[in-house]
Motif scaffolding. Structure first.
Motif, mmCIF file in Angstrom:
data_model
loop_
_atom_site.group_PDB
_atom_site.id
_atom_site.type_symbol
_atom_site.label_atom_id
_atom_site.label_comp_id
_atom_site.label_asym_id
_atom_site.label_seq_id
_atom_site.Cartn_x
_atom_site.Cartn_y
_atom_site.Cartn_z
ATOM 1 N N GLU A 138 -17.240 5.015 19.557
ATOM 2 C CA GLU A 138 -16.302 5.256 20.656
ATOM 3 C C GLU A 138 -14.911 5.462 20.078
ATOM 4 O OE1 GLU A 138 -16.661 2.622 24.105
ATOM 5 O OE2 GLU A 138 -18.621 2.041 23.303
ATOM 6 N N VAL A 139 -13.966 5.698 20.980
ATOM 7 C CA VAL A 139 -12.598 5.888 20.510
ATOM 8 C C VAL A 139 -11.929 4.531 20.368
ATOM 9 C CG1 VAL A 139 -10.320 6.768 21.164
ATOM 10 C CG2 VAL A 139 -12.339 8.171 21.508
ATOM 11 N N ASP A 140 -11.354 4.316 19.218
ATOM 12 C CA ASP A 140 -10.630 3.076 19.005
ATOM 13 C C ASP A 140 -9.183 3.281 19.447
ATOM 14 O OD1 ASP A 140 -10.352 0.552 18.266
ATOM 15 O OD2 ASP A 140 -10.458 0.858 16.090
ATOM 16 N N LYS A 141 -8.601 4.384 18.950
ATOM 17 C CA LYS A 141 -7.191 4.638 19.276
ATOM 18 C C LYS A 141 -6.876 6.119 19.132
ATOM 19 C CE LYS A 141 -2.676 2.853 18.717
ATOM 20 N NZ LYS A 141 -1.632 2.268 18.170
ATOM 21 N N ILE A 142 -5.977 6.584 19.962
ATOM 22 C CA ILE A 142 -5.498 7.968 19.818
ATOM 23 C C ILE A 142 -4.019 7.901 19.450
ATOM 24 C CG2 ILE A 142 -5.145 10.193 20.988
ATOM 25 C CD1 ILE A 142 -7.526 9.381 22.832
ATOM 26 N N GLY A 186 -14.674 3.803 12.170
ATOM 27 C CA GLY A 186 -13.654 3.768 11.128
ATOM 28 C C GLY A 186 -13.110 5.144 10.763
ATOM 29 N N LYS A 187 -13.802 6.205 11.179
ATOM 30 C CA LYS A 187 -13.340 7.549 10.792
ATOM 31 C C LYS A 187 -12.147 7.983 11.635
ATOM 32 C CE LYS A 187 -17.787 9.104 9.167
ATOM 33 N NZ LYS A 187 -18.903 9.999 9.382
ATOM 34 N N ILE A 188 -11.301 8.808 11.009
ATOM 35 C CA ILE A 188 -10.138 9.335 11.726
ATOM 36 C C ILE A 188 -10.174 10.861 11.642
ATOM 37 C CG2 ILE A 188 -7.601 9.429 11.829
ATOM 38 C CD1 ILE A 188 -7.567 6.691 10.478
ATOM 39 N N TYR A 189 -10.002 11.507 12.791
ATOM 40 C CA TYR A 189 -9.961 12.970 12.811
ATOM 41 C C TYR A 189 -8.644 13.442 13.399
ATOM 42 C CZ TYR A 189 -14.953 13.237 11.814
ATOM 43 O OH TYR A 189 -16.178 13.138 11.217
ATOM 44 N N GLY A 190 -8.006 14.376 12.720
ATOM 45 C CA GLY A 190 -6.859 15.049 13.301
ATOM 46 C C GLY A 190 -7.375 16.148 14.215
ATOM 47 N N CYS A 191 -6.662 16.429 15.286
ATOM 48 C CA CYS A 191 -7.141 17.472 16.213
ATOM 49 C C CYS A 191 -5.970 18.026 17.022
ATOM 50 C CB CYS A 191 -8.197 16.905 17.156
ATOM 51 S SG CYS A 191 -7.582 15.600 18.207
ATOM 52 N N ASP A 192 -6.230 19.144 17.714
ATOM 53 C CA ASP A 192 -5.188 19.699 18.587
ATOM 54 C C ASP A 192 -5.107 18.902 19.879
ATOM 55 O OD1 ASP A 192 -4.075 22.249 17.314
ATOM 56 O OD2 ASP A 192 -6.221 22.331 16.917
ATOM 57 N N LEU A 240 -10.231 8.581 29.380
ATOM 58 C CA LEU A 240 -10.135 7.505 28.390
ATOM 59 C C LEU A 240 -8.807 6.784 28.483
ATOM 60 C CD1 LEU A 240 -11.311 9.195 25.106
ATOM 61 C CD2 LEU A 240 -12.310 7.174 26.145
ATOM 62 N N THR A 241 -7.744 7.593 28.593
ATOM 63 C CA THR A 241 -6.414 6.993 28.763
ATOM 64 C C THR A 241 -5.668 7.862 29.767
ATOM 65 O OG1 THR A 241 -5.525 8.365 27.016
ATOM 66 C CG2 THR A 241 -6.123 6.128 26.388
ATOM 67 N N GLN A 242 -4.885 7.258 30.586
ATOM 68 C CA GLN A 242 -4.087 8.008 31.556
ATOM 69 C C GLN A 242 -2.791 8.451 30.900
ATOM 70 O OE1 GLN A 242 -5.081 8.854 34.613
ATOM 71 N NE2 GLN A 242 -7.020 7.755 34.355
ATOM 72 N N ASP A 243 -2.259 9.550 31.378
ATOM 73 C CA ASP A 243 -0.925 10.015 30.985
ATOM 74 C C ASP A 243 -0.717 10.210 29.488
ATOM 75 O OD1 ASP A 243 -0.228 9.898 33.676
ATOM 76 O OD2 ASP A 243 0.254 7.755 33.513
ATOM 77 N N ASN A 244 -1.773 10.536 28.773
ATOM 78 C CA ASN A 244 -1.600 10.890 27.370
ATOM 79 C C ASN A 244 -1.688 12.417 27.292
ATOM 80 O OD1 ASN A 244 -1.990 11.567 24.669
ATOM 81 N ND2 ASN A 244 -2.952 9.598 24.209
ATOM 82 N N PRO A 245 -0.590 13.078 26.904
ATOM 83 C CA PRO A 245 -0.602 14.550 26.935
ATOM 84 C C PRO A 245 -1.644 15.173 26.011
ATOM 85 C CG PRO A 245 1.375 13.711 25.833
ATOM 86 C CD PRO A 245 0.689 12.522 26.435
ATOM 87 N N HIS A 246 -2.177 14.385 25.094
ATOM 88 C CA HIS A 246 -3.182 14.929 24.178
ATOM 89 C C HIS A 246 -4.607 14.750 24.703
ATOM 90 C CE1 HIS A 246 -0.170 15.791 21.248
ATOM 91 N NE2 HIS A 246 0.262 14.534 21.289
ATOM 92 N N VAL A 247 -4.753 14.115 25.857
ATOM 93 C CA VAL A 247 -6.094 13.875 26.412
ATOM 94 C C VAL A 247 -6.266 14.664 27.708
ATOM 95 C CG1 VAL A 247 -7.697 12.121 27.286
ATOM 96 C CG2 VAL A 247 -6.157 11.566 25.387
ATOM 97 N N LEU A 248 -7.271 15.543 27.728
ATOM 98 C CA LEU A 248 -7.523 16.366 28.919
ATOM 99 C C LEU A 248 -8.837 15.987 29.563
ATOM 100 C CD1 LEU A 248 -6.853 20.086 27.837
ATOM 101 C CD2 LEU A 248 -5.247 18.410 28.702
ATOM 102 N N GLY A 249 -8.903 16.160 30.883
ATOM 103 C CA GLY A 249 -10.157 16.029 31.609
ATOM 104 C C GLY A 249 -10.446 17.377 32.249
ATOM 105 N N TYR A 278 -4.319 12.370 16.466
ATOM 106 C CA TYR A 278 -5.341 11.805 15.572
ATOM 107 C C TYR A 278 -6.185 10.823 16.375
ATOM 108 C CZ TYR A 278 -2.560 13.820 11.862
ATOM 109 O OH TYR A 278 -1.885 14.709 11.072
ATOM 110 N N VAL A 279 -7.496 10.917 16.159
ATOM 111 C CA VAL A 279 -8.393 10.013 16.887
ATOM 112 C C VAL A 279 -9.069 9.090 15.884
ATOM 113 C CG1 VAL A 279 -10.403 9.877 18.414
ATOM 114 C CG2 VAL A 279 -8.849 11.810 18.596
ATOM 115 N N GLN A 280 -8.896 7.816 16.128
ATOM 116 C CA GLN A 280 -9.580 6.833 15.279
ATOM 117 C C GLN A 280 -10.823 6.370 16.022
ATOM 118 O OE1 GLN A 280 -7.244 3.374 14.386
ATOM 119 N NE2 GLN A 280 -8.568 2.804 12.679
ATOM 120 N N LEU A 281 -11.977 6.518 15.387
ATOM 121 C CA LEU A 281 -13.237 6.133 16.031
ATOM 122 C C LEU A 281 -13.629 4.713 15.621
ATOM 123 C CD1 LEU A 281 -15.164 9.505 15.507
ATOM 124 C CD2 LEU A 281 -14.010 8.713 17.584
ATOM 125 N N THR A 282 -14.527 4.125 16.414
ATOM 126 C CA THR A 282 -14.908 2.741 16.100
ATOM 127 C C THR A 282 -15.753 2.653 14.820
ATOM 128 O OG1 THR A 282 -16.669 3.027 17.731
ATOM 129 C CG2 THR A 282 -14.763 1.737 18.440
#
Ligand SMILES: Cc1cc2nc3c(=O)[nH]c(=O)nc-3n(C[C@H](O)[C@H](O)[C@H](O)COP(=O)(O)OP(=O)(O)OC[C@H]3O[C@@H](n4cnc5c(N)ncnc54)[C@H](O)[C@@H]3O)c2cc1C
Ligand SMILES: NC(=O)C1=CN([C@@H]2O[C@H](COP(=O)(O)OP(=O)(O)OC[C@H]3O[C@@H](n4cnc5c(N)ncnc54)[C@H](OP(=O)(O)O)[C@@H]3O)[C@@H](O)[C@H]2O)C=CC1
Length: 463
Positions: A234-238, A268-274, A95-104, A262-266
């Protein structure tokens, strides 16, 4: 293996960034097109002993100069070739490169990193609706999973909403109560714990069936906190924690709790996560080592190959996840980046290379006549045949469905009274008969819904 056995007196080199070589073992042709096999990582010596003319060189390729027929490896060696086949796979399309909170998840290293991070996690967010997401949400224990999918139903790359409906209850069953695994292609990972990546750190081989077997996918919670699915978003913003706390977002921040991301979804919901798992598909591995050549790429960035697996550069072939089939496919086949197709393409590419050297004609292999895949989701055997999701058929098709809750889901796709695809979930035992009906394109109009009548032994019917 195919090239080494066909040209026993020529030198064959396998250049790989991974220290262990994956080999196909226990290959079994289940039916005309369905196959089962195990994938095992072995030291390169095993392969070299089997084929004395084959040399495995563990070094990533850093440069190809196709016009000059030469390759340069990271270990400084230069290789001149007569024929070359590129099988460099694909990498996760994050989804995004080089974001330490995003794993593949792709290779042993990334799977281990995932496991390590999960062992300290209370909640993760999984994005994507394909193979990896389906496997993860089912396997993860002791951690809440928020699963955000673009579609109205789960698993859209592999099946339709009906099948999704059939599978959903399995997610709610406690893991201990789940049934025993069914038979499927097994993938074994290196038990020594040796990493797979080459010097660039990004070039490990893709994992395959059952990659999660033997790896404990457990978070910090004692009880499984379940899977919560957010559909059609989808993901709006992390956000990082700091970004989130400083943001002007119109939301009750303290209610969401304190999380590393925190992940903001399209929706409108926002979820905090590890952390977030981006299971959002793959992109063929073509750069940087292929740049500077004249390769024709397909829309998905794969090396476009013709029906002889040839790329647009002379004497360069490609197979597996890195390539995109550029020929006019059979009406019942489509490319999907899977083990089965990688094996078939590799084997066929080798035969094409041999045919070209020997100046012999070769026809497109029969395996490209009909798409077929055996796998397992949520512990059910899943068989996909032909246009299993009515791909490309528009409105011009009819579906027949038979479903027994918790046991089996059978769907066939018909067009003009002929079977063109099927999804079989559970131990249906129908794969061979349906494969035959699809291949022989028999007119089935007069059977109507009887085709799926459980009281009729369909095998005898069409014998
Ligand atoms: C988590 C996961 C689960 C999966 N489960 C299944 C499944 O159940 N069933 C299924 O059919 N498919 C599954 N797949 C897909 C399957 O793994 C791939 O389709 C398959 O591995 C593709 O094979 P390949 O040989 O083309 O590429 P890969 O297996 O990715 O191998 C590419 C190789 O190229 C090497 N390489 C890359 N760049 C270079 C370079 N510059 N120099 C030298 N070497 C290089 C890499 O080290 C690697 O060894 C799964 C994939 C993942 C990630
Ligand atoms: N059992 C099996 O056969 C398995 C096979 N695999 C294979 O491994 C590879 C990697 O798996 P995976 O990553 O799951 O890839 P898949 O191609 O299977 O699935 C990717 C999913 O992510 C969705 N997606 C893409 N971009 C976004 C985005 N920006 N936001 C939200 N969703 C998005 C896709 O939707 P859309 O399709 O609409 O673009 C699709 O649902 C694939 O080749 C897969 O076939 C993996 C695991 C198991």
């Amino acid at each position: 293996e195919q090239i080494a056995s066909q040209f026993a007196s020529d030198d064959v080199c396998l250049l790989t960034a991974s220290p262990l070589v994956k080999t196909v073992t226990n290959f079994k042709q289940v039916s005309k097109t369905l196959e089962e096999f195990d994938v095992e990582e072995q030291p390169s010596s095993v392969l070299e002993e089997k084929y004395p003319n084959l040399k495995v060189i563990q070094s990533a390729v850093k440069l190809l100069r196709a016009k000059e027929h030469l390759l340069q490896a990271e270990n400084g060696q230069t290789f001149h070739y007569k024929k070359l086949c590129i099988c460099s796979g694909a990498r996760p399309k994050l989804l995004t490169q080089d974001n330490p909170h995003v794993l593949g998840i792709r290779d042993t290293d990334s799977a281990q990193e995932f496991q390590k991070r999960l062992s300290k996690a209370k909640r993760i967010v999984v994005i994507g609706n394909g193979g990896i997401a389906l496997e993860l949400v089912y396997e993860v224990e002791g951690c809440e999973v928020i699963w955000a999918v673009k579609d109205r139903a789960i698993g859209n790359t592999f099946f339709d909403a009906g099948a999704a409906q059939f599978l959903i209850p399995s997610l709610e069953v406690d893991k201990k109560e789940r049934s025993l695994p069914c038979k499927r292609a097994r993938y074994t990972t290196d038990k020594t714990g040796a990493g797979q990546s080459g010097a660039t750190g990004e070039l490990g081989s893709a994992l395959g069936p059952d990659w999660h077997e033997g790896i404990e996918l457990r978070g910090t919670e004692q009880n499984s906190s379940g899977v919560h699915i957010e559909y059609e978003c989808e993901v709006d913003k992390i956000y990082t924690q700091q970004e989130f706390l400083q943001s002007q977002l119109d939301t009750n921040k303290s209610e969401l709790g304190l999380w590393p991301a925190y992940v903001q979804l399209t929706n409108g919901k926002i979820y905090g996560c590890d952390f977030v798992v981006s299971a959002t598909g793959v992109v063929p591995n073509t750069d940087p080592f292929l740049s500077g050549n004249n390769f024709e790429l397909a829309g998905d960035h794969g090396l476009r190959v013709d029906d002889h697996m040839r790329t647009s550069e002379q004497d360069v072939y490609a197979a597996g996840d890195v390539c995109t089939a550029g020929w006019e496919p059979s009406a019942l086949w489509q490319q999907m980046r899977l083990w089965t197709q990688a094996r078939q393409m590799g084997w066929y590419a080798a035969r094409c290379m041999a045919a070209d050297v020997l100046e012999e004609p070769i026809e497109l292999d029969f395996c490209f006549e009909l798409f077929s895949h055996i796998t397992k989701f949520f512990n059910y055997k899943v068989v996909l045949l032909g246009k299993f999701n009515a791909q490309g058929l528009g409105q011009d098709h009819e579906l027949l469905v038979r479903c027994t809750k918790g046991q089996e889901y059978v769907k066939v796709v018909l067009t003009g009274g002929r079977m063109v695809g099927a999804v079989l979930i559970g131990e249906t035992d129908l794969e061979e008969t349906f494969e035959n009906l699809i291949l022989n394109q028999m007119d089935l109009s007069r059977y109507g819904e009887e085709l799926l009548n459980p009281n009729i032994d369909i095998e005898d019917y069409f014998d």
